[in-house]
Design a protein around this motif. Structure first.
Motif, short mmCIF file in Angstrom:
data_model
loop_
_atom_site.label_atom_id
_atom_site.label_comp_id
_atom_site.label_asym_id
_atom_site.label_seq_id
_atom_site.Cartn_x
_atom_site.Cartn_y
_atom_site.Cartn_z
N LYS A 73 0.84 -1.19 0.00
CA LYS A 73 0.00 0.00 0.00
C LYS A 73 0.87 1.24 0.00
O LYS A 73 1.83 1.33 0.76
CB LYS A 73 -0.91 0.00 1.22
CG LYS A 73 -1.90 1.12 1.23
CD LYS A 73 -2.90 0.97 2.33
CE LYS A 73 -3.92 2.10 2.22
NZ LYS A 73 -4.97 1.97 3.20
N TYR A 74 0.54 2.16 -0.89
CA TYR A 74 1.12 3.50 -0.87
C TYR A 74 -0.01 4.39 -0.37
O TYR A 74 -0.27 4.44 0.82
CB TYR A 74 1.60 3.92 -2.25
CG TYR A 74 2.72 3.03 -2.79
CD1 TYR A 74 3.98 3.06 -2.21
CD2 TYR A 74 2.52 2.16 -3.85
CE1 TYR A 74 5.01 2.25 -2.67
CE2 TYR A 74 3.54 1.35 -4.32
CZ TYR A 74 4.78 1.41 -3.73
OH TYR A 74 5.79 0.60 -4.19
N ARG A 77 -4.05 0.44 -2.31
CA ARG A 77 -3.39 -0.85 -2.44
C ARG A 77 -2.85 -1.02 -3.86
O ARG A 77 -3.43 -0.55 -4.82
CB ARG A 77 -4.36 -1.99 -2.11
CG ARG A 77 -4.71 -2.02 -0.65
CD ARG A 77 -5.44 -3.25 -0.21
NE ARG A 77 -6.62 -3.51 -1.02
CZ ARG A 77 -7.26 -4.67 -1.04
NH1 ARG A 77 -6.85 -5.66 -0.29
NH2 ARG A 77 -8.32 -4.84 -1.79
N VAL A 78 -1.71 -1.72 -3.94
CA VAL A 78 -1.02 -1.95 -5.20
C VAL A 78 -0.66 -3.42 -5.27
O VAL A 78 -0.23 -4.01 -4.28
CB VAL A 78 0.27 -1.08 -5.28
CG1 VAL A 78 1.05 -1.37 -6.53
CG2 VAL A 78 -0.08 0.39 -5.20
N LEU A 99 1.80 -4.42 -12.90
CA LEU A 99 1.52 -3.58 -11.74
C LEU A 99 0.11 -3.04 -11.87
O LEU A 99 -0.24 -2.43 -12.89
CB LEU A 99 2.53 -2.43 -11.68
CG LEU A 99 2.37 -1.38 -10.60
CD1 LEU A 99 2.46 -2.01 -9.21
CD2 LEU A 99 3.43 -0.30 -10.75
N THR A 100 -0.72 -3.28 -10.86
CA THR A 100 -2.08 -2.74 -10.86
C THR A 100 -2.32 -2.01 -9.55
O THR A 100 -1.71 -2.30 -8.53
CB THR A 100 -3.16 -3.83 -11.05
OG1 THR A 100 -2.97 -4.84 -10.05
CG2 THR A 100 -3.09 -4.46 -12.41
N GLN A 101 -3.24 -1.04 -9.60
CA GLN A 101 -3.53 -0.19 -8.46
C GLN A 101 -5.03 -0.16 -8.22
O GLN A 101 -5.81 -0.08 -9.17
CB GLN A 101 -3.00 1.21 -8.75
CG GLN A 101 -3.22 2.20 -7.65
CD GLN A 101 -2.54 3.51 -7.98
OE1 GLN A 101 -1.40 3.54 -8.41
NE2 GLN A 101 -3.24 4.60 -7.74
N TRP A 107 -9.52 -2.60 -9.83
CA TRP A 107 -8.08 -2.79 -10.01
C TRP A 107 -7.73 -2.37 -11.42
O TRP A 107 -8.18 -2.99 -12.39
CB TRP A 107 -7.69 -4.25 -9.75
CG TRP A 107 -7.73 -4.56 -8.30
CD1 TRP A 107 -8.77 -5.11 -7.59
CD2 TRP A 107 -6.69 -4.31 -7.34
NE1 TRP A 107 -8.44 -5.22 -6.27
CE2 TRP A 107 -7.17 -4.74 -6.08
CE3 TRP A 107 -5.42 -3.78 -7.43
CZ2 TRP A 107 -6.40 -4.65 -4.92
CZ3 TRP A 107 -4.65 -3.69 -6.28
CH2 TRP A 107 -5.15 -4.12 -5.04
N VAL A 110 -1.41 -0.03 -14.06
CA VAL A 110 -0.57 1.16 -14.14
C VAL A 110 0.19 1.06 -15.46
O VAL A 110 0.85 0.06 -15.73
CB VAL A 110 0.42 1.22 -12.95
CG1 VAL A 110 1.38 2.39 -13.12
CG2 VAL A 110 -0.35 1.32 -11.64
#
Length: 165
Positions: A73-74, A77-78, A99-101, A107, A110
């Motif tokens: 998590k930034y 969630r990632v 990579l997905t966010q 979802w 990226v």
């Protein structure tokens, strides 16, 4: 008085050059992915601590190998696949794959990550349908990345729900 003939000098210099190139390649390959990101104008914390290895081709294609798929998590969630690929240029990862966010319960992949101006303190995430600007401070340190199931169960328990099997 010459110690070497011109041919011997060329051979010596060629060997010295190859030794230097070999030594530099060993030095570069032993640096971490996080050091590489910083040297290319990106924050070290874009990729998790769990990076096992990486390759960077001459054309800029970066392949990052993790122990397995994981979540962190930034701001949101990632999800990282076990392999993340992108074209690395100074200040950007273009054509990101793996990579997905999470955005509003969806979802989204990226596609690009760009730091146009480090002085602005912002990093841009292109998630296809939108561009999202985040604070660079979120990416100062590489995060811990948990295997997919562990983080999902942890989030459910925080909200008071038990995982039903």
């Amino acid at each position: 008085m010459a110690f070497f003939s011109s041919n011997q000098s060329r051979v010596y210099l060629t060997r010295l050059l190859w030794f230097f190139i070999f030594f530099c390649s060993l030095t570069l390959s032993s640096s971490s992915i996080h050091d590489l990101l910083v040297s290319r104008g990106l924050p070290a914390g874009l990729l998790p601590k769990e990076v096992k290895s990486y390759t960077l081709s001459e054309n800029g294609t970066l392949e990052v190998f993790l122990d397995g798929p994981c979540l962190t998590k930034y701001e949101n969630r990632v999800f990282f696949d076990s392999v993340v690929r992108a074209n690395l240029t100074y200040g950007s990862l273009i054509g990101v794959v793996g990579l997905t966010q999470e955005e509003l319960f969806l979802w989204l992949p990226v596609k690009d990550i760009i730091v146009d101006d480090p002085k602005s303190g912002l990093i841009l995430f292109d998630i296809g349908v939108a561009h999202k600007q985040l604070s660079l401070s979120l990416f100062e340190e590489p995060p811990d990345c948990k295997p997919q199931g562990m983080l999902k169960n942890h989030v459910r328990k925080e909200k008071g729900f038990e995982a039903v099997r």
